[in-house]
Every structure is written in C-alpha cells, then in structure tokens.
Design a protein around this motif. Structure first.
Motif, PDB file in Angstrom:
ATOM      1  N   ALA A 233       5.430   4.463   0.997  1.00  0.00           N
ATOM      2  CA  ALA A 233       5.001   3.073   1.133  1.00  0.00           C
ATOM      3  C   ALA A 233       4.759   2.727   2.595  1.00  0.00           C
ATOM      4  CB  ALA A 233       6.060   2.137   0.558  1.00  0.00           C
ATOM      5  N   ASP A 234       3.815   1.808   2.839  1.00  0.00           N
ATOM      6  CA  ASP A 234       3.677   1.253   4.182  1.00  0.00           C
ATOM      7  C   ASP A 234       4.934   0.484   4.579  1.00  0.00           C
ATOM      8  OD1 ASP A 234       1.116   2.265   4.193  1.00  0.00           O
ATOM      9  OD2 ASP A 234       0.107   0.318   4.085  1.00  0.00           O
ATOM     10  N   LEU A 235       5.561  -0.191   3.605  1.00  0.00           N
ATOM     11  CA  LEU A 235       6.787  -0.938   3.879  1.00  0.00           C
ATOM     12  C   LEU A 235       7.909   0.038   4.203  1.00  0.00           C
ATOM     13  CD1 LEU A 235       8.185  -3.721   3.954  1.00  0.00           C
ATOM     14  CD2 LEU A 235       8.800  -3.351   1.552  1.00  0.00           C
ATOM     15  N   GLY A 236       8.317   0.029   5.469  1.00  0.00           N
ATOM     16  CA  GLY A 236       9.395   0.905   5.907  1.00  0.00           C
ATOM     17  C   GLY A 236       9.007   2.352   6.085  1.00  0.00           C
ATOM     18  N   ALA A 237       7.716   2.718   5.863  1.00  0.00           N
ATOM     19  CA  ALA A 237       7.308   4.131   5.843  1.00  0.00           C
ATOM     20  C   ALA A 237       8.237   4.921   4.923  1.00  0.00           C
ATOM     21  CB  ALA A 237       7.288   4.726   7.245  1.00  0.00           C
ATOM     22  N   GLU A 238       8.605   4.277   3.791  1.00  0.00           N
ATOM     23  CA  GLU A 238       9.666   4.789   2.930  1.00  0.00           C
ATOM     24  C   GLU A 238       9.128   5.709   1.848  1.00  0.00           C
ATOM     25  OE1 GLU A 238      13.285   3.082   0.069  1.00  0.00           O
ATOM     26  OE2 GLU A 238      11.958   1.700   1.133  1.00  0.00           O
ATOM     27  N   LEU A 239       9.751   6.849   1.685  1.00  0.00           N
ATOM     28  CA  LEU A 239       9.461   7.751   0.584  1.00  0.00           C
ATOM     29  C   LEU A 239       9.868   7.080  -0.725  1.00  0.00           C
ATOM     30  CD1 LEU A 239       8.689  10.685  -0.381  1.00  0.00           C
ATOM     31  CD2 LEU A 239      11.145  11.197  -0.175  1.00  0.00           C
ATOM     32  N   LEU A 240       8.905   6.889  -1.633  1.00  0.00           N
ATOM     33  CA  LEU A 240       9.175   6.242  -2.908  1.00  0.00           C
ATOM     34  C   LEU A 240       9.379   7.243  -4.034  1.00  0.00           C
ATOM     35  CD1 LEU A 240       6.566   3.326  -2.922  1.00  0.00           C
ATOM     36  CD2 LEU A 240       8.946   3.280  -2.124  1.00  0.00           C
ATOM     37  N   SER A 241       8.711   8.378  -3.933  1.00  0.00           N
ATOM     38  CA  SER A 241       8.746   9.351  -5.019  1.00  0.00           C
ATOM     39  C   SER A 241       8.560  10.747  -4.466  1.00  0.00           C
ATOM     40  CB  SER A 241       7.620   9.040  -6.026  1.00  0.00           C
ATOM     41  OG  SER A 241       7.492  10.073  -6.991  1.00  0.00           O
ATOM     42  N   LEU A 242       9.281  11.694  -5.050  1.00  0.00           N
ATOM     43  CA  LEU A 242       9.097  13.113  -4.764  1.00  0.00           C
ATOM     44  C   LEU A 242       9.200  13.833  -6.097  1.00  0.00           C
ATOM     45  CD1 LEU A 242       8.744  15.295  -2.542  1.00  0.00           C
ATOM     46  CD2 LEU A 242      11.238  15.544  -2.564  1.00  0.00           C
TER      47      LEU A 242
ATOM     48  N   MET B 245       0.840  -1.199   0.000  1.00  0.00           N
ATOM     49  CA  MET B 245       0.000   0.000   0.000  1.00  0.00           C
ATOM     50  C   MET B 245       0.878   1.254   0.000  1.00  0.00           C
ATOM     51  SD  MET B 245      -3.239  -0.893   0.058  1.00  0.00           S
ATOM     52  CE  MET B 245      -4.120   0.518   0.756  1.00  0.00           C
ATOM     53  N   THR B 246       0.378   2.290  -0.660  1.00  0.00           N
ATOM     54  CA  THR B 246       1.093   3.559  -0.698  1.00  0.00           C
ATOM     55  C   THR B 246       0.147   4.696  -0.342  1.00  0.00           C
ATOM     56  OG1 THR B 246       0.674   3.897  -3.067  1.00  0.00           O
ATOM     57  CG2 THR B 246       2.723   2.751  -2.451  1.00  0.00           C
ATOM     58  N   THR B 247       0.748   5.802   0.066  1.00  0.00           N
ATOM     59  CA  THR B 247       0.027   7.019   0.412  1.00  0.00           C
ATOM     60  C   THR B 247       0.624   8.162  -0.401  1.00  0.00           C
ATOM     61  OG1 THR B 247      -0.393   6.251   2.670  1.00  0.00           O
ATOM     62  CG2 THR B 247      -0.520   8.635   2.277  1.00  0.00           C
ATOM     63  N   THR B 248      -0.239   9.000  -0.995  1.00  0.00           N
ATOM     64  CA  THR B 248       0.234  10.133  -1.784  1.00  0.00           C
ATOM     65  C   THR B 248      -0.158  11.435  -1.104  1.00  0.00           C
ATOM     66  OG1 THR B 248       0.117   8.905  -3.855  1.00  0.00           O
ATOM     67  CG2 THR B 248       0.120  11.294  -4.019  1.00  0.00           C
ATOM     68  N   LEU B 249       0.814  12.327  -0.977  1.00  0.00           N
ATOM     69  CA  LEU B 249       0.610  13.668  -0.429  1.00  0.00           C
ATOM     70  C   LEU B 249       0.895  14.677  -1.528  1.00  0.00           C
ATOM     71  CD1 LEU B 249       2.704  13.233   2.863  1.00  0.00           C
ATOM     72  CD2 LEU B 249       0.284  12.685   2.519  1.00  0.00           C
ATOM     73  N   SER B 250       0.137  15.777  -1.572  1.00  0.00           N
ATOM     74  CA  SER B 250       0.391  16.803  -2.576  1.00  0.00           C
ATOM     75  C   SER B 250      -0.097  18.152  -2.080  1.00  0.00           C
ATOM     76  CB  SER B 250      -0.303  16.446  -3.888  1.00  0.00           C
ATOM     77  OG  SER B 250       0.045  17.369  -4.906  1.00  0.00           O
TER      78      SER B 250
ATOM     79  N   LYS C 227      -0.401   3.019   9.232  1.00  0.00           N
ATOM     80  CA  LYS C 227      -0.669   4.450   9.057  1.00  0.00           C
ATOM     81  C   LYS C 227      -1.625   4.895  10.156  1.00  0.00           C
ATOM     82  CE  LYS C 227      -2.810   5.713   5.329  1.00  0.00           C
ATOM     83  NZ  LYS C 227      -3.010   6.025   3.900  1.00  0.00           N
ATOM     84  N   VAL C 228      -1.173   5.861  10.970  1.00  0.00           N
ATOM     85  CA  VAL C 228      -1.978   6.256  12.128  1.00  0.00           C
ATOM     86  C   VAL C 228      -2.595   7.641  11.970  1.00  0.00           C
ATOM     87  CG1 VAL C 228      -0.721   4.761  13.712  1.00  0.00           C
ATOM     88  CG2 VAL C 228       0.098   7.102  13.344  1.00  0.00           C
ATOM     89  N   ALA C 229      -2.195   8.392  10.945  1.00  0.00           N
ATOM     90  CA  ALA C 229      -2.793   9.707  10.702  1.00  0.00           C
ATOM     91  C   ALA C 229      -2.490  10.121   9.279  1.00  0.00           C
ATOM     92  CB  ALA C 229      -2.251  10.761  11.672  1.00  0.00           C
ATOM     93  N   GLN C 230      -3.427  10.865   8.655  1.00  0.00           N
ATOM     94  CA  GLN C 230      -3.201  11.363   7.310  1.00  0.00           C
ATOM     95  C   GLN C 230      -4.138  12.518   7.012  1.00  0.00           C
ATOM     96  OE1 GLN C 230      -4.001   8.648   4.064  1.00  0.00           O
ATOM     97  NE2 GLN C 230      -3.452  10.158   2.504  1.00  0.00           N
ATOM     98  N   ASP C 231      -3.628  13.527   6.305  1.00  0.00           N
ATOM     99  CA  ASP C 231      -4.461  14.504   5.625  1.00  0.00           C
ATOM    100  C   ASP C 231      -3.839  14.736   4.251  1.00  0.00           C
ATOM    101  OD1 ASP C 231      -2.339  16.327   6.012  1.00  0.00           O
ATOM    102  OD2 ASP C 231      -3.250  17.162   7.814  1.00  0.00           O
TER     103      ASP C 231
END
Length: 289
Positions: free
Chosen positions: A15-24, A1-6, A82-86
C-alpha cells in the motif's frame, strides 16, 4: 493505492499508506500474511518510525520542549510516494512536512524498498538526515504472518526456531506499554518457542537484546517462513489471543523504560543520525520447503 510485485514464486501487494506490505502469497495463491480480522488487529506489516513502541505518557522531551508521539511513530499512518518500480521491486519515500514537523521537528527522507528474489521478499528501510542537526530515530518491522500457515497443521503445532541461543530472560512490558525494570523468564525451550495464545496474555514477548539473526516459523514437518534480520538488536513476537496471526518484529528501537523522562536522544534504542548521513536496516522473509 496499491502496488503488486510478482516473480512466479511469490506475489506481494504493498500500500502507499505506510509503504506497508498487505499481502504475501505463494505460487498457488495461498496467503502467508494475516487475515486482518478487525476483531483483533487490522494491521499487516507496518513500518515503525521514528520510534518503536510506546513513549512514557505518549510524549518525549527534546531539550525543554515536550512533543506528543503515538505508539510506533507516524510513518505507518502517512502516504508514501512511489519513486521507483519494476516487476519485482518498488521503492517508496516519505519526507518531513508541516504535519510531521509538529510532532517531530526534524528534516528527513525515509525510503522503503520491497523486492522479490526467488522465494524471498526483502525489505530495506533507510532514513537520511536532510537537515542541519542530528536526527534521533529508530526503525522497526511489524509483519503479521498467518497462524496457522496454509500448509496444514494445527495452530498449536506451529513453533519458532531461533538461530542462536538466547538469554534466560526477556523484557517485561508494563501495564502502560513501557518496559518494566523487572525482566520475566524466557519461554524458549532451548531455541524453540512453542506458540500458544497463553504466551501473549500479557502482551508481546520482547528479546532485548536478541542474539539470533533469524527465526524460522511453521510446523516441524511443513513448509516454513524464515525471517532474517541481521544487525537488528531486538525482537518482538506478538499476537492477540484468538487471532489468526503472529507477528515477528525485528526492531532497532524499543519502548521507553517505565517512568522514563529523559531527552529523546537518551532514549534506549535511539540512533543519532548526523546531517547528511543515512541509517539503514533490513529484513527478509523466505518461503522454505
């Protein structure tokens, strides 16, 4: 699973795996991170915990007991919750479980928060000691940025500008990945590191300690990335010759000294976190220009 912020200026995917930034990427969709070519390295920006670097023999000692621990620890290979997101921030958490306790017999909660503020991505990592004994821990960042950046200019035109003057030597990495007792000459010219593949033929460049609190990366006339790491005492810079990335790695820990066989609490760079206390580190990446 991934999370996108913009936020319209930057877009980050985690990514959920490692809470790792995959792309910027920037507002034009230009990618600022590694292409993750498997011929070189498939990482993007792992979070290093509870150690940074390699242990002597991939083992550490706690009292009379020896434990196996892979290079850079286990957090990068674990799924976080993931415990919080906006729209512009997300927080992920990892706690001890049976698997972590088998290699690291300590209770902890590790939080990783990524947030966008204007042209800056901020990453805050904190570890809380949720147990009843002192917690030995180091935290490190390992982001891999596109080399070259997508703003024109050849690879050999890219450089890093350190914010402060640095010592005339850097750490030497031994053949087994630990830190040699013999330093090597610094490749800096003043405060500038001119990037070439040749610099990395003998592994990473390691400033221990680092005086700077930020590094600016890019061509002299193009848009740049500024990586800020206040309070972080060490810095690694690494790539594999031929790859299209370069890592700028603020650390509060470091690999074992060559031949080290002391207790984990005596390992250089280990923080002793008391029960109930929290240790925090931060890094930010800003698109400049």
């Amino acid at each position: 699973m991934t999370t996108t912020l913009s936020n319209g200026i930057l877009t980050a995917t985690i990514a959920d795996l490692g809470a790792e930034l995959l792309s910027l990427s920037d507002a034009g969709g230009r990618e600022l991170m590694t292409d993750a070519d498997p011929a070189y390295w498939t990482g993007h920006a792992p979070i290093l915990f509870p150690i940074v670097g390699r242990l002597h023999g991939d083992r550490y000692r706690l009292g009379d007991t020896s434990y196996v621990m892979p290079q850079h620890g286990f957090a990068r290979r674990r799924n976080f919750a993931k415990v919080a997101q906006d729209d512009t921030s997300a927080t992920f958490a990892l706690a001890d479980d049976a698997e972590t306790l088998s290699m690291y017999p300590f209770a902890f909660v590790l939080h990783v928060e990524h947030s966008l503020e204007g042209a800056t991505l901020k990453t805050l990592v904190s570890v809380t000691n949720s147990g009843e004994q002192d917690l030995p821990a180091s935290i490190g960042f390992h982001p891999a940025f596109a080399w070259p950046l997508p703003y024109g200019g050849a690879k050999e035109a890219h450089r890093m500008m350190f914010s402060d003057a640095e010592a005339g030597t850097i750490a030497e990495i031994a053949a087994n990945g630990t830190i040699s007792a013999n330093p090597r000459p610094s490749p800096l010219e003043g405060r500038v590191l001119h990037l070439t593949d040749r610099l990395f033929e003998d592994d990473a460049l390691v400033w221990d300690p680092v005086a700077s609190t930020s590094v600016s990366y890019g061509t002299e006339s193009g848009r740049q990335l500024r990586v800020d790491f206040p309070g972080m005492p060490r810095l690694g810079v690494w790539t594999k010759p031929g790859a299209n990335f370069v890592c700028i790695e603020p650390w509060d820990g470091i690999a074992d000294p060559e031949g080290f066989d002391g207790d984990i609490f005596d390992k250089p760079g280990i923080r002793r976190v008391a029960p109930g206390e929290t240790h925090r580190v931060a890094m930010s990446v800003t698109l400049v220009g």
